[in-house]
Each structure stands twice: as structure tokens, then as C-alpha cells.
Write a protein that holds these residues in place. Structure first.
Motif, short mmCIF file in Angstrom:
data_model
loop_
_atom_site.label_atom_id
_atom_site.label_comp_id
_atom_site.label_asym_id
_atom_site.label_seq_id
_atom_site.Cartn_x
_atom_site.Cartn_y
_atom_site.Cartn_z
N SER A 27 -111.83 67.00 8.50
CA SER A 27 -113.20 66.54 8.27
C SER A 27 -113.44 65.15 8.82
N THR A 219 -121.13 70.42 4.73
CA THR A 219 -121.21 71.77 4.20
C THR A 219 -121.72 71.79 2.76
N GLN A 253 -116.77 72.59 -3.41
CA GLN A 253 -117.59 73.21 -2.37
C GLN A 253 -118.53 74.25 -2.98
N ALA A 259 -125.06 75.20 -0.01
CA ALA A 259 -123.91 75.50 0.84
C ALA A 259 -124.35 75.61 2.29
N GLY A 260 -123.62 74.98 3.18
CA GLY A 260 -123.89 75.09 4.61
C GLY A 260 -124.50 73.83 5.20
N THR A 261 -124.19 73.60 6.47
CA THR A 261 -124.70 72.41 7.15
C THR A 261 -126.21 72.47 7.33
#
Length: 601
Positions: A27, A219, A253, A259-261
Motif C-alpha cells: 500500500s 479501498t 476493510q 468499499a472500493g476506490t
């Protein structure tokens, strides 16, 4: 078997630790993945290319043939007239400032202003000063700075967070009776022993330190890496001094909501779209100011032209009065003609006064746009326009003008960016209607309990002592109405903006067609007014000649003089309106910067 399970757990925990550590390193090294552009969003780079093209375009680029000069158009319009009689309208500033009658106070005020008190300005000078000094533009130029700070604020949401924690505590506890307990031990002889525990008098001091870094992920999750350190000192009958340390790693997470960019970068994309929209809005404000300044410049040109016409009328009326007085003195005309001539002078004096006031108002309006209003307007220099009108007839390609306007008008580009921001917001709010379902993992590598600070981290990463956990979290509102309402609100706002864009598209089409029709109309007005001036001048000379022969009265002569003045005034207005129609055409098609020969930075 117990030892085997313990080793297996240690190996399992170590594997999780190294996997998590690899995720943490990745990351930091891998570049962030940005959300895909919405298919409905316009690229700002493409928009800027289109705008730079507009800065180079002129109205002549849209003409289907070479522009027709006014003289040639007049030949076609009235081929019977002598071309030598056709002269372009020129404003004589000296004559306009001249004193037609020394007995008139208003004329004296203008005549007292010599050429040193007049300042010549071209239309390019006016545009430059307006862009530099106009307060409306200065106010609008702050908006991009504000939107830039908002974008920076959103981009900083993924900044890494370095934290540190320190705590010192001291307890001096007295002796206190405790609970009764029963022992169960590996030593069977101790089983069943009943005792009463008591807290002895003791003094305890503890120091806790922890430092680490928290990394928000694009994310939606977060990674935390920290190293706590603890020292516990106990004084009393059972004295102890212990040091412990650890290396902790945790990751959280979301799996559904957040969730997700694409979801987590939505606010950044919206801020980028808003910044680009604000830049277009600021640019549009500058173009509007240029259009207003251009119109104010030609309004000043018209005011000077009207003053010149009224001055000429006043001079002709004075000449007629002097001529009538001479004829009455010689007995060639009746005395009543003097009264008629004096009425004509008075009427034209009133028109001259109005023209003087209109000139002052036009100059003040232009100075206002340039932010050049002096404290004492009575001592201000006169602004004299030097740029001559563009008297060329264009045959425009209307389809090309319309296509370029629909792809380059700043209002439409701004709406496209806002629609892209709406689409991104809707996608984000759709994600927010999902349940909150997240995965949490935590691992800690622990050291031995040592009696000195230098030894407490020696066995930290050998895997002998550790703790780890993994868990799931679920959260969901029962009705979820709040998030559903937010999503529906965003959808309706986008529908409203789509309707607004459709209305703006129709407005652009109407503005283009109206502007082109006004261009044709005012060109025809110039041709008609030019012929009317020529005919009215010939008629006036004929009527004046017949008056000298005793066949006409001074009233009839003044009527033809009035018609001559009105024809000249119509020509001035037609020329000015033609220039304004060209400005409106350039503005309607988004090519005003090219028309003005300006580059916007």
C-alpha cells in the motif's frame, strides 16, 4: 500434542503477520488507483483545447465567402448613385467639442475642454483595462482559489496519520480486605484449601508509551502499525519492576458499504468537477465583462456621433437664422421668418443638450466597467474612441456556428461537469444504501517480560508470544429510509440539471439565430440609412435654394433639415447596432475571445 498445537498456532499467526506486513508495504509502494471517469463526464483537457480554439477563432472563420465592404454593398444596393458621393461616417471630435453659439452655456462647457483634456482609447485598450481592473472579475477570480482549497481538503483525506500516546499513572493503595476463595491446583494436597485474599498496602507506578502510523486506504479500509511499551513498578513487600513491549498490526476493510476506490474517491472527483466548473464560470464572467465593455465602447462611439450630428444641426440652424436676418434686412423675406428660424435654433439647442448628457452617461458607464471613476467627474478627461467600426458584411455558415456553440459554450460545458459530478454522487449514494459489513484483523507480536528497558524487545519478533484476532462486523438500519432519501434527492437533482441543460441548449440555438438575424437587419439598416442621408442632404440643399428664391418658407426648410439630422442619427445608430450584433453573435457562439483577439489566462 499441546506443544505441537502451540507451534502450529505460532506458525499460523506468523503467516498472518507476514501477509499483513506485505499488504502494508504494498500500500505504501503502489501508486493509488483512481476511480474511472464517468462516461458522461467531459475531460477538462478536451474542454481546454476547445476553449483555446475559441480564442483563435474570429467571425470571419465562419463566413462562407469573403466579407463584402460597405462601399461595394452600397453599389449593389443603389447602383444609380454616384459612388463619389458615398463617404463613410466619421466623428469629428474637434467639431463635436466646438462652440456653435457663444451665447449658449452648455456648448461653452464642452468647448472649454481642449484636446489635452481628451484621452483616446482603442477597443483593445478598453478590454485590457477592464480585464485588469473590473471589480466583477476580481470578485469572480477568488472563486477558483476557494474551490482549489476545497479540492486540496478532499485530496488530504488519505493522508497517513502518525500518532503517539503516553500515560503515567501512580497508585498508593492501602491494605484492603478481599474476597474468600477456594484453590484448585496441580498439587492435589492444595485442592479445597479455603483462603481469604487481601490487598496489601503497596505503591504502584506505571508508564505506557505507544507510537505508530495509521494509513487510510483508498479501498475504504485502514491499516495501523504501532509499537506499545509498558513499564510497571511496584513497591512494597513484593517489589517488582517489569518491562513489556509489542509490535501491533491491524487492518480493517469494509466489504459492502464504503468499499472500493470508486466510492472512497467520489468526494475527490466531485471536488475536481466543481473546481473545473468554477474555472469555467470565472472564465464566462470575464467573457461577459468583455461583451459589456465592447457594447459600452460602441455606445460611447454612438454618443459622440449623435453629438456631432446635433452640433451640425445646430450650426445649420444658426446659419439659416443669420441668412434670414440678412434677407429681412434687405427686404427679401418677411420678418416672421426670423421667428421661425429662431424656433429651429431653440429646438436644435435642446437636442444638443440631450446629446451632451448622453455622452457623459456613456463615458461614465465605460469608466465604471474599467473601474476608472475619478473622484471629481467634472475634472475627468474625455474618452475618445479611435477604433473605427467593422463595416464588413459576412455570410455566415449557420450550421457550423451552431455546432461549435453547442460544443464550446461555457454554460453547456459547465453543465456537463456538474452532470458528471451528479453521476459520481449518485454512484456513491447507491453504495451508501448497502449494509455495513467489514472485516477486521489484528496481530500483535509480544516480548518477554524483562526487568530492564534494553532487553524487553530482544525476543519481540521470534514468534514465541503473540496475540491475534479476526472478526466480522455487520450493521444495517431497519428501514434505511435516510440513505434512500438522499439517493432519490441526488437523482432528482440530476434530472433537474438535465432539464436545465436542455433549456440552455434551446436558448443557445435561439440566441445564435437571433444574433444572425440582427446582423443581417442592421447591415440593411446601414445601407438604407446611408441612402437616406444622401437623399435628405440633396433635398435640404434644394429646399434651401428654393427659400432663397422665395418659393419656400423657413419652416419647410427646417423640416428638411430635421429629416437630414434624423437620417444621420439613424445611420449612427445602425452602425453601432451592427457592431453590437456582431458582439452578440460572437458571444452566442462562444467565440468572443477570438473576436476580441484576446487570450484568457
Amino acid at each position: 500434542m499441546r506443544v505441537y498445537r502451540q507451534n502450529l498456532n505460532q506458525t499460523f499467526a506468523q503467516d498472518y503477520f507476514y501477509i499483513a506486513l506485505a499488504m502494508f508495504t504494498t500500500s505504501l509502494l503502489v501508486e493509488p488507483v483512481y476511480a474511472e471517469e464517468s462516461s458522461k463526464a467531459l475531460s477538462m483537457q478536451n474542454a481546454n483545447q476547445r476553449l483555446r480554439l475559441d480564442e483563435q477563432l474570429t467571425l470571419g472563420d465562419y463566413s462562407t465567402q469573403n466579407p463584402t465592404e460597405l462601399k461595394r454593398a452600397l453599389d449593389d444596393y443603389k447602383s444609380k448613385l454616384d459612388n463619389a458621393q458615398i463617404k463613410p461616417l466619421k466623428i469629428d471630435i474637434k467639431k463635436a467639442l466646438g462652440n456653435a453659439d457663444s451665447t449658449q452655456t452648455n456648448a461653452e462647457k464642452i468647448a472649454a475642454m481642449d484636446e489635452g483634456q481628451a484621452r483616446t482609447l482603442s477597443i483593445a485598450d478598453v478590454r485590457e483595462k477592464a480585464l485588469q481592473n473590473n471589480l466583477t472579475i476580481k470578485v469572480a477570480q477568488i472563486d477558483p482559489l476557494i474551490s482549489g482549497t476545497q479540492l486540496r481538503e478532499e485530496q488530504a483525506k488519505f493522508d497517513n496519520i502518525v500518532f503517539a500516546y503516553a500515560k503515567y499513572a501512580e497508585i498508593d493503595a492501602p491494605k484492603m480486605s478481599g474476597d474468600a476463595v477456594e484453590f484448585k491446583s496441580d498439587n492435589a494436597t492444595l485442592n479445597g484449601e479455603r483462603l481469604k485474599l487481601g490487598l496489601l498496602e503497596q505503591n504502584k507506578r506505571s508508564v505506557e508509551l505507544e507510537a505508530g502510523i495509521k494509513i487510510p486506504l483508498r479501498t475504504g479500509g485502514s491499516i495501523t502499525l504501532s509499537s506499545p511499551l509498558e513499564n510497571k513498578l511496584t513497591r512494597g513487600e513484593f517489589r517488582s519492576d517489569e518491562y513489556r513491549s509489542a509490535m501491533r498490526f491491524s487492518i480493517s476493510q469494509p466489504l459492502l458499504r464504503n468499499a472500493g476506490t470508486k466510492v472512497n474517491e467520489a468526494s475527490i472527483k466531485i471536488a475536481e468537477y466543481n473546481q473545473q466548473a468554477v474555472q469555467l464560470s470565472t472564465r464566462l464572467q470575464s467573457i461577459r465583462v468583455i461583451a459589456m465593455v465592447d457594447k459600452a465602447y460602441w455606445a460611447l462611439y454612438e454618443a459622440w456621433g449623435q453629438l456631432d450630428v446635433r452640433r451640425q444641426q445646430f450650426e445649420y440652424a444658426n446659419q439659416n437664422l443669420n441668412m434670414v436676418k440678412h434677407r429681412v434686412k434687405e427686404g427679401l423675406s418677411a420678418a416672421v421668418e426670423i421667428n421661425r428660424a429662431e424656433i429651429g435654433v431653440a429646438d436644435r439647442m435642446e437636442a444638443l443638450i440631450v446629446a451632451e448628457t448622453n455622452l457623459k452617461l456613456a463615458q461614465r458607464q465605460l469608466r465604471f466597467y474599467m473601474n476608472d471613476l475619478p473622484d471629481d467627474l467634472n475634472q475627468a478627461t474625455l474618452l475618445v474612441p479611435t477604433t473605427q467600426p467593422d463595416l464588413l458584411k459576412y455570410e455566415f455558415n449557420r450550421e457550423k456556428l451552431l455546432d461549435d456553440a453547442l460544443s464550446g459554450r461555457l454554460e453547456l460545458l459547465e453543465q456537463e461537469l456538474k452532470l458528471a459530478a451528479d453521476a459520481t454522487k449518485i454512484a456513491y449514494l447507491e453504495n451508501q444504501t448497502l449494509p455495513l459489513f467489514s472485516l477486521d484483523y489484528q496481530y500483535g507480536a509480544l516480548s518477554n517480560t524483562n526487568s530492564s528497558f534494553g532487553q524487553n524487545s530482544r525476543n519481540l519478533l521470534n514468534g514465541e508470544y503473540n496475540d491475534w484476532s479476526i472478526g466480522l462486523k455487520f450493521e444495517m438500519p431497519i428501514t434505511n429510509e435516510a440513505r434512500k432519501a438522499q439517493l432519490e434527492n441526488a437523482v432528482q437533482q440530476r434530472n433537474q440539471r438535465l432539464a436545465t441543460k436542455a433549456l440552455q441548449t434551446m436558448t443557445v440555438k435561439k440566441e445564435i439565430y437571433d444574433a444572425l438575424d440582427y446582423v443581417d437587419q442592421n447591415w440593411q439598416r446601414i445601407l438604407a440609412a446611408r441612402q437616406q442621408v444622401l437623399i435628405a442632404g440633396i433635398n435640404y440643399e434644394a429646399e434651401l435654394k428654393q427659400f432663397n428664391e422665395g418659393l419656400r418658407t423657413m419652416t419647410e426648410v427646417l423640416e428638411t433639415l430635421t429629416r437630414l439630422g434624423e437620417a444621420q442619427a439613424k445611420e449612427v445608430r445602425a452602425v453601432t447596432n451592427y457592431q453590437i450584433a456582431l458582439i452578440d453573435t460572437a458571444y452566442a457562439t462562444g467565440t468572443l475571445l477570438g473576436y476580441s483577439k484576446l487570450n484568457f489566462e
